[in-house]
Design a protein around this motif. Structure first.
Motif, PDB file in Angstrom:
ATOM      1  N   HIS A 198      30.541   3.962  38.447  1.00 15.43           N
ATOM      2  CA  HIS A 198      31.549   3.033  37.947  1.00 15.43           C
ATOM      3  C   HIS A 198      30.900   1.699  37.575  1.00 15.43           C
ATOM      4  N   GLN A 199      29.890   1.280  38.332  1.00 14.35           N
ATOM      5  CA  GLN A 199      29.187   0.050  37.989  1.00 14.35           C
ATOM      6  C   GLN A 199      28.454   0.193  36.662  1.00 14.35           C
ATOM      7  N   ARG A 200      27.881   1.378  36.407  1.00 13.30           N
ATOM      8  CA  ARG A 200      27.203   1.597  35.128  1.00 13.30           C
ATOM      9  C   ARG A 200      28.186   1.537  33.964  1.00 13.30           C
ATOM     10  N   ALA A 201      29.432   1.908  34.212  1.00 18.11           N
ATOM     11  CA  ALA A 201      30.441   1.835  33.157  1.00 18.11           C
ATOM     12  C   ALA A 201      30.824   0.391  32.835  1.00 18.11           C
ATOM     13  N   PHE A 202      30.589  -0.506  33.800  1.00 19.06           N
ATOM     14  CA  PHE A 202      30.922  -1.917  33.627  1.00 19.06           C
ATOM     15  C   PHE A 202      29.706  -2.770  33.969  1.00 19.06           C
ATOM     16  N   PRO A 203      28.627  -2.647  33.200  1.00 23.14           N
ATOM     17  CA  PRO A 203      27.390  -3.368  33.543  1.00 23.14           C
ATOM     18  C   PRO A 203      27.607  -4.877  33.562  1.00 23.14           C
ATOM     19  N   GLY A 204      27.106  -5.485  34.629  1.00 20.93           N
ATOM     20  CA  GLY A 204      27.204  -6.926  34.754  1.00 20.93           C
ATOM     21  C   GLY A 204      28.527  -7.436  35.272  1.00 20.93           C
ATOM     22  N   GLU A 205      29.507  -6.558  35.470  1.00 22.91           N
ATOM     23  CA  GLU A 205      30.815  -6.985  35.959  1.00 22.91           C
ATOM     24  C   GLU A 205      30.909  -6.797  37.475  1.00 22.91           C
TER      25      GLU A 205
ATOM     26  N   VAL B  86      43.340  11.136  30.626  1.00 28.35           N
ATOM     27  CA  VAL B  86      44.714  11.127  30.118  1.00 28.35           C
ATOM     28  C   VAL B  86      45.082   9.823  29.408  1.00 28.35           C
ATOM     29  N   GLU B  87      44.235   8.805  29.502  1.00 30.93           N
ATOM     30  CA  GLU B  87      44.487   7.532  28.835  1.00 30.93           C
ATOM     31  C   GLU B  87      43.394   7.262  27.805  1.00 30.93           C
ATOM     32  N   ALA B  88      43.739   6.538  26.745  1.00 28.87           N
ATOM     33  CA  ALA B  88      42.788   6.240  25.673  1.00 28.87           C
ATOM     34  C   ALA B  88      42.190   4.851  25.877  1.00 28.87           C
ATOM     35  N   TYR B  89      41.011   4.818  26.495  1.00 28.12           N
ATOM     36  CA  TYR B  89      40.302   3.562  26.727  1.00 28.12           C
ATOM     37  C   TYR B  89      39.128   3.457  25.759  1.00 28.12           C
ATOM     38  N   PRO B  90      39.004   2.365  25.011  1.00 20.60           N
ATOM     39  CA  PRO B  90      37.844   2.205  24.138  1.00 20.60           C
ATOM     40  C   PRO B  90      36.535   2.355  24.920  1.00 20.60           C
ATOM     41  N   GLY B  91      35.623   3.113  24.365  1.00 18.98           N
ATOM     42  CA  GLY B  91      34.329   3.330  24.998  1.00 18.98           C
ATOM     43  C   GLY B  91      34.270   4.554  25.898  1.00 18.98           C
ATOM     44  N   TRP B  92      35.423   5.085  26.248  1.00 15.61           N
ATOM     45  CA  TRP B  92      35.469   6.204  27.190  1.00 15.61           C
ATOM     46  C   TRP B  92      35.672   7.552  26.495  1.00 15.61           C
ATOM     47  N   GLY B  93      35.403   7.625  25.215  1.00 14.53           N
ATOM     48  CA  GLY B  93      35.646   8.862  24.476  1.00 14.53           C
ATOM     49  C   GLY B  93      34.802  10.036  24.925  1.00 14.53           C
ATOM     50  N   GLY B  94      33.558   9.799  25.297  1.00 17.17           N
ATOM     51  CA  GLY B  94      32.696  10.889  25.745  1.00 17.17           C
ATOM     52  C   GLY B  94      33.073  11.380  27.123  1.00 17.17           C
TER      53      GLY B  94
ATOM     54  N   PRO C   9      25.650   0.498  28.132  1.00 22.18           N
ATOM     55  CA  PRO C   9      27.103   0.353  28.043  1.00 22.18           C
ATOM     56  C   PRO C   9      27.754   1.516  27.282  1.00 22.18           C
ATOM     57  N   LEU C  10      29.031   1.763  27.576  1.00 20.44           N
ATOM     58  CA  LEU C  10      29.732   2.875  26.957  1.00 20.44           C
ATOM     59  C   LEU C  10      29.890   2.635  25.457  1.00 20.44           C
ATOM     60  N   PRO C  11      29.416   3.583  24.625  1.00 20.65           N
ATOM     61  CA  PRO C  11      29.488   3.375  23.179  1.00 20.65           C
ATOM     62  C   PRO C  11      30.826   3.828  22.587  1.00 20.65           C
ATOM     63  N   ALA C  12      31.219   3.195  21.501  1.00 18.96           N
ATOM     64  CA  ALA C  12      32.375   3.676  20.742  1.00 18.96           C
ATOM     65  C   ALA C  12      32.041   5.021  20.112  1.00 18.96           C
ATOM     66  N   LEU C  13      33.061   5.799  19.819  1.00 20.37           N
ATOM     67  CA  LEU C  13      32.837   7.145  19.295  1.00 20.37           C
ATOM     68  C   LEU C  13      32.072   7.143  17.974  1.00 20.37           C
TER      69      LEU C  13
END
Length: 232
Positions: free
Chosen positions: A183-190, A138-146, A88-92
């Motif tokens: 995109h599925q890897r960015a939202f595992p299990g969803e 261009v948008e600030a989404y938690p987890g998407w910092g990298g 899952p995408l980690p916080a910074l």
């Protein structure tokens, strides 16, 4: 715009695969690359005019091989290959720096290096460079910092290249959310089945190439309008 010769990176799956299929034609060369040889063969087998080269765009020798295969008629370079990072995408605050270096190497440095090699042919043919963007740039989404910071850097490279190379079309193309493995890897299990398939988004990029507006950042959603509007 109908390219004489094109390079599409990340062509083994997702949007790169769909775009390569759409561009395939006996009268043009499409150099399609991907890391996984078997996946790339499956994606490109039987496509007319497509040259499949398996390798990693972070490898300087492989980048040179791509440009050589495209030849002097190269007039379209599509930077589709990218790296999501950990899932899952980690916080910074917990982002592994080695993982971020890999994201930046694939998503920012490799496209710039490949563009530098391709520029002589692109200039000679008044060609086009496309970088795949994201709303995470261009948008600030938690987890998407990298991933988001890498795409933001790529957007800026495209913007500056467009200013420095006015004879070229340089487009940062934001396809929006798509139903892809990344995109599925960015939202595992969803469940991401509500996202459009990449094949449904390709016509927006083809339209951008055909209408060839000024360099800038364009969103696929906006290209559904009757005319191509101002860059996003």
């Amino acid at each position: 715009m109908t390219p004489h010769s094109a390079i599409v990176t990340g062509a083994g799956r997702g949007f790169g695969r769909a775009l390569t299929t759409a561009l395939a034609h006996p009268d043009r060369t499409v150099v399609a690359c991907g890391r996984d040889p078997a996946r790339l063969r499956a994606a490109t087998d039987g496509l007319p005019g497509v040259v499949a080269l398996a390798g990693d765009v972070t490898d300087p020798r492989f980048r040179a091989e791509l440009v050589a295969a495209a030849g002097e008629r190269l007039d379209l370079l599509v930077h589709n290959a990218g790296e999501l990072g950990p899932s899952p995408l980690p916080a910074l605050h917990a982002y592994p720096l080695d993982a971020l270096r890999a994201v930046l190497e694939t998503t920012v440095l490799a496209p710039l290096a490949l563009t530098q090699l391709a520029l002589p042919a692109l200039r000679a043919n008044r060609g086009t460079v496309v970088t795949l963007s994201s709303d995470a740039a261009v948008e600030a989404y938690p987890g998407w910092g990298g991933y988001g910071s890498a795409k933001a850097a790529l957007d800026q490279l495209a913007a500056v290249l467009g200013a420095e190379e006015p004879e070229l079309g340089v487009y940062a193309f934001d396809p929006g959310d798509m139903r892809t493995e990344m995109h599925q890897r960015a939202f595992p299990g969803e469940d991401i089945s509500d996202r459009p398939e990449p094949e449904a988004v390709v016509p927006a990029l083809l339209r951008l190439l055909a209408e060839h507006p000024g360099s800038g950042r364009y969103r696929a959603a906006d290209l559904a309008d009757q005319t191509v509007g101002e860059p996003a």
